[in-house]
Structure formats: C-alpha cells, structure tokens
Design a protein around this motif. Structure first.
Motif, PDB file in Angstrom:
ATOM      1  N   ASN A   1       0.798  -1.231   0.000  1.00  0.00           N
ATOM      2  CA  ASN A   1       0.000   0.000   0.000  1.00  0.00           C
ATOM      3  C   ASN A   1       0.826   1.274   0.000  1.00  0.00           C
ATOM      4  O   ASN A   1       0.284   2.370  -0.039  1.00  0.00           O
ATOM      5  CB  ASN A   1      -0.959   0.002   1.203  1.00  0.00           C
ATOM      6  CG  ASN A   1      -2.104  -0.961   0.961  1.00  0.00           C
ATOM      7  OD1 ASN A   1      -2.678  -0.976  -0.127  1.00  0.00           O
ATOM      8  ND2 ASN A   1      -2.384  -1.794   1.945  1.00  0.00           N
ATOM      9  N   LEU A   2       2.156   1.098   0.049  1.00  0.00           N
ATOM     10  CA  LEU A   2       3.027   2.275  -0.033  1.00  0.00           C
ATOM     11  C   LEU A   2       3.496   2.456  -1.469  1.00  0.00           C
ATOM     12  O   LEU A   2       3.552   1.495  -2.245  1.00  0.00           O
ATOM     13  CB  LEU A   2       4.243   2.111   0.883  1.00  0.00           C
ATOM     14  CG  LEU A   2       3.962   2.029   2.388  1.00  0.00           C
ATOM     15  CD1 LEU A   2       5.272   1.970   3.167  1.00  0.00           C
ATOM     16  CD2 LEU A   2       3.135   3.219   2.859  1.00  0.00           C
ATOM     17  N   SER A   3       3.844   3.689  -1.812  1.00  0.00           N
ATOM     18  CA  SER A   3       4.327   3.949  -3.164  1.00  0.00           C
ATOM     19  C   SER A   3       5.741   3.387  -3.312  1.00  0.00           C
ATOM     20  O   SER A   3       6.396   3.019  -2.320  1.00  0.00           O
ATOM     21  CB  SER A   3       4.334   5.455  -3.442  1.00  0.00           C
ATOM     22  OG  SER A   3       5.413   6.045  -2.747  1.00  0.00           O
TER      23      SER A   3
ATOM     24  N   GLU B   1       8.062   5.515  -1.346  1.00  0.00           N
ATOM     25  CA  GLU B   1       7.926   5.296   0.105  1.00  0.00           C
ATOM     26  C   GLU B   1       8.580   3.977   0.523  1.00  0.00           C
ATOM     27  O   GLU B   1       9.188   3.874   1.593  1.00  0.00           O
ATOM     28  CB  GLU B   1       6.447   5.309   0.505  1.00  0.00           C
ATOM     29  CG  GLU B   1       5.869   6.713   0.498  1.00  0.00           C
ATOM     30  CD  GLU B   1       4.339   6.714   0.472  1.00  0.00           C
ATOM     31  OE1 GLU B   1       3.768   7.774   0.735  1.00  0.00           O
ATOM     32  OE2 GLU B   1       3.731   5.670   0.175  1.00  0.00           O
ATOM     33  N   ASN B   2       8.466   2.967  -0.355  1.00  0.00           N
ATOM     34  CA  ASN B   2       9.147   1.693  -0.063  1.00  0.00           C
ATOM     35  C   ASN B   2      10.651   1.903   0.040  1.00  0.00           C
ATOM     36  O   ASN B   2      11.314   1.347   0.909  1.00  0.00           O
ATOM     37  CB  ASN B   2       8.832   0.661  -1.156  1.00  0.00           C
ATOM     38  CG  ASN B   2       7.653  -0.222  -0.801  1.00  0.00           C
ATOM     39  OD1 ASN B   2       7.787  -1.151  -0.012  1.00  0.00           O
ATOM     40  ND2 ASN B   2       6.494   0.102  -1.359  1.00  0.00           N
TER      41      ASN B   2
ATOM     42  N   LYS C   1       3.563   5.407  -7.844  1.00  0.00           N
ATOM     43  CA  LYS C   1       2.604   4.295  -7.939  1.00  0.00           C
ATOM     44  C   LYS C   1       2.700   3.405  -6.701  1.00  0.00           C
ATOM     45  O   LYS C   1       3.791   3.178  -6.179  1.00  0.00           O
ATOM     46  CB  LYS C   1       2.960   3.475  -9.179  1.00  0.00           C
ATOM     47  CG  LYS C   1       1.806   2.750  -9.796  1.00  0.00           C
ATOM     48  CD  LYS C   1       2.257   2.030 -11.057  1.00  0.00           C
ATOM     49  CE  LYS C   1       1.363   2.377 -12.214  1.00  0.00           C
ATOM     50  NZ  LYS C   1       1.751   1.692 -13.433  1.00  0.00           N
ATOM     51  N   LYS C   2       1.548   2.879  -6.249  1.00  0.00           N
ATOM     52  CA  LYS C   2       1.594   1.944  -5.115  1.00  0.00           C
ATOM     53  C   LYS C   2       2.269   0.652  -5.561  1.00  0.00           C
ATOM     54  O   LYS C   2       2.054   0.187  -6.691  1.00  0.00           O
ATOM     55  CB  LYS C   2       0.173   1.639  -4.636  1.00  0.00           C
ATOM     56  CG  LYS C   2      -0.406   2.764  -3.823  1.00  0.00           C
ATOM     57  CD  LYS C   2      -1.675   2.354  -3.111  1.00  0.00           C
ATOM     58  CE  LYS C   2      -2.130   3.498  -2.224  1.00  0.00           C
ATOM     59  NZ  LYS C   2      -3.413   3.269  -1.588  1.00  0.00           N
TER      60      LYS C   2
ATOM     61  N   LYS D   1       1.620  -2.312  -4.939  1.00  0.00           N
ATOM     62  CA  LYS D   1       0.706  -3.396  -5.328  1.00  0.00           C
ATOM     63  C   LYS D   1       0.205  -3.224  -6.772  1.00  0.00           C
ATOM     64  O   LYS D   1      -0.337  -4.153  -7.341  1.00  0.00           O
ATOM     65  CB  LYS D   1      -0.468  -3.495  -4.358  1.00  0.00           C
ATOM     66  CG  LYS D   1      -1.419  -2.331  -4.362  1.00  0.00           C
ATOM     67  CD  LYS D   1      -2.528  -2.576  -3.331  1.00  0.00           C
ATOM     68  CE  LYS D   1      -3.440  -1.362  -3.221  1.00  0.00           C
ATOM     69  NZ  LYS D   1      -4.350  -1.456  -2.090  1.00  0.00           N
ATOM     70  N   HIS D   2       0.363  -2.049  -7.318  1.00  0.00           N
ATOM     71  CA  HIS D   2      -0.092  -1.827  -8.689  1.00  0.00           C
ATOM     72  C   HIS D   2       1.023  -1.993  -9.725  1.00  0.00           C
ATOM     73  O   HIS D   2       0.819  -1.704 -10.904  1.00  0.00           O
ATOM     74  CB  HIS D   2      -0.729  -0.435  -8.815  1.00  0.00           C
ATOM     75  CG  HIS D   2      -1.995  -0.308  -8.038  1.00  0.00           C
ATOM     76  ND1 HIS D   2      -2.367   0.844  -7.386  1.00  0.00           N
ATOM     77  CD2 HIS D   2      -2.953  -1.221  -7.762  1.00  0.00           C
ATOM     78  CE1 HIS D   2      -3.515   0.639  -6.755  1.00  0.00           C
ATOM     79  NE2 HIS D   2      -3.886  -0.607  -6.972  1.00  0.00           N
TER      80      HIS D   2
END
Ligand code: ATP
Length: 241
Positions: free
Chosen positions: A92-94, A97-98, A130-131, A133-134
């Motif tokens: 759920n993090l971009s 952010e990761n 982008k997250k 997960k996407h």
C-alpha cells in the motif's frame, strides 16, 4: 584491490539429516559476473541465504573481502545488495515510500535524491508515485533490484532475478546488469535457470549439483568445442555423476 570479493570454504548446511550444501567452496573474482548454475534443489538459495545472513551454515567459512570474523562479516555484508526470493514490499506504499523505508533501516534517514537517482538507474523513476501493489511483476523485480542498489553496494547477489519476466523484461534486465558491472564496477553473483541468458552476461560460472560444487570455471576457459553453455553444463553433470 582484492582478487576475490567473496570466498566460501567448505560450507555445509544440513536441514535435519538432509544435506543442502555439501562442502561447497567457491571464489567470486572482484569485478566479475558470476553465474551460479544448478537444478531445482541444488542449493543455490540456501547458499545465498547464508551469504545474506538469513540462515546459518552448519559448518564452513564465508569470507567477504577481508572479513573473516562474524563481526567483520556483518559489517562487510553492508557492501552487498541482495535480491533473494520474493521481494518484501509494502503493497500500500508507493515505490518511493518503499525505498525511504529501506533507507531508514540502513542509515536512519531518508534521502529523496538518492532514491530518485537509483530509480532512474533501474528505469522506474516514472513509477515513483505508484503503489507497489499496482506494479507489474517485472516492475516489482526492478523495485527489488532498486532496494538492493540503494546503499551503493560493491556487490549484488541476485537469486533468479529473471523469474517471471517477459522477453523484453529479461533483455532490459540483462542490459542493466551489464551496465552496473561495466560502468559502476559492481561485482554480480546471479543464479538463473535460463542458461542462454546467463551465457550473455557471465564472466565466471559455478556449477552446483545436489549441494556439491561440481566445477568453477571462467567463461573464457570453457573450450570452444564444448558448444553452448547448456551443452557444457550437461557434460559437467555427466562427468560429476
Ligand atoms: P530452486 O532452483 O528450486 O530455487 P535451489 O537450488 O535454490 O532450488 P534450495 O532452495 O537451496 O535449492 O534447496 C536446497 C535443498 O534444501 C532442497 O532439497 C530443499 O528442499 C532443502 N531446503 C531448503 N530450505 C529448507 C528448509 N527450510 N527446511 C528443510 N529443507 C530445506
């Protein structure tokens, strides 16, 4: 410069009574692209997990550059970027952010400039917001590689990095590996089942079979008469039976 950036001597790993690594010794020359070849269950991931400190050997010695004691090895391990098994990403993090989280774990602070530069290097900069997960599988692999590169390691250890990638993704990763090796002088150890792919980048090989190192050889020492890497591998297996 040290001749070998990583050496393993007489390494054994047992899971109960099952032997996963059986007196394995190997030497990775500084500046090389070292292809680790072996069938399913040969012991490649077990070896990489020990190198990463995720698992402990039953016996034997790992020497990273000049480090031999446990404390020195832990320090030296920070000069290696690992990409082993499925990358642990926060879905759920971009993407950015990761990367910041990884930076925090390493150095206690985030560095936006360095995160963006590394994303640029791996061709993911446009996906920064982008997250996770996407992302497509290929992009996730790239993000995992980006996290492994964030701290400017001298060496990368990549376990089956092309797994699940399409031909375009494989070709892009091949180019990136060559670029990291030639331009950034990063030593790369890589396992792959796709021998004709490995053949295009590796300068050295280690052939692991049933937990034993059957042979180590430089690409230039493989005789022309051996044919393709796949044919050579088959011969090594025959000789090693
Ligand atoms: P693959 O190409 O399929 O990834 P590999 O060469 O990476 O294979 P490893 O995953 O290192 O092989 O496995 C080596 C051997 O050790 C296998 O027989 C495997 O079943 C065994 N093994 C690995 N991890 C464990 C574990 N945690 N407990 C018990 N056995 C294990």
């Amino acid at each position: 410069m040290k001749e070998y950036i990583l050496q393993v001597n007489d390494l054994c790993k047992k899971y109960g009574s099952a032997v996963a690594l059986d007196h394995v010794s190997l030497s990775v020359p500084t500046g090389s692209i070292y292809g680790l070849i072996g069938e399913n269950g040969a012991g490649k991931t077990t070896l990489f997990r020990i190198l990463a400190g995720l698992s402990h050997q039953t016996s034997g010695v790992v020497a990273l550059a000049d480090a031999k004691t446990e404390a020195e090895i832990i320090r030296q391990r920070r000069n290696i970027g690992f990409m082993i098994e499925t990358p642990a990403l926060y879905p759920n993090l971009s993407v950015l952010e990761n990367l910041y989280l990884v930076q925090m774990q390493y150095s206690g602070k985030k560095d936006v400039e360095s995160a963006k530069k590394t994303l640029e290097l791996t061709g993911l900069l446009e996906q920064g917001r982008k997250k996770a997960k996407h992302l497509s599988l290929g992009m996730k692999q790239r993000l995992a590689l980006t996290t492994a590169l964030l701290h400017n390691p001298e060496m990368l250890i990549l376990d089956e990095p092309v797994n699940g990638l399409d031909p375009m993704g494989i070709a892009a990763l091949r180019k990136l590996i060559l670029k990291l090796n030639t331009e950034r002088h990063i030593t790369i150890m890589i396992s792959s089942h796709i021998l004709n792919e490995l053949e295009q980048v590796a300068t050295h090989y280690g052939f692991l079979h049933n937990g034993r190192m059957l042979k180590e050889i430089s690409a230039s020492d493989i005789p022309q008469s051996a044919g393709s890497l796949e044919q050579y591998y088959e011969k090594i297996l025959e000789d090693g039976q």
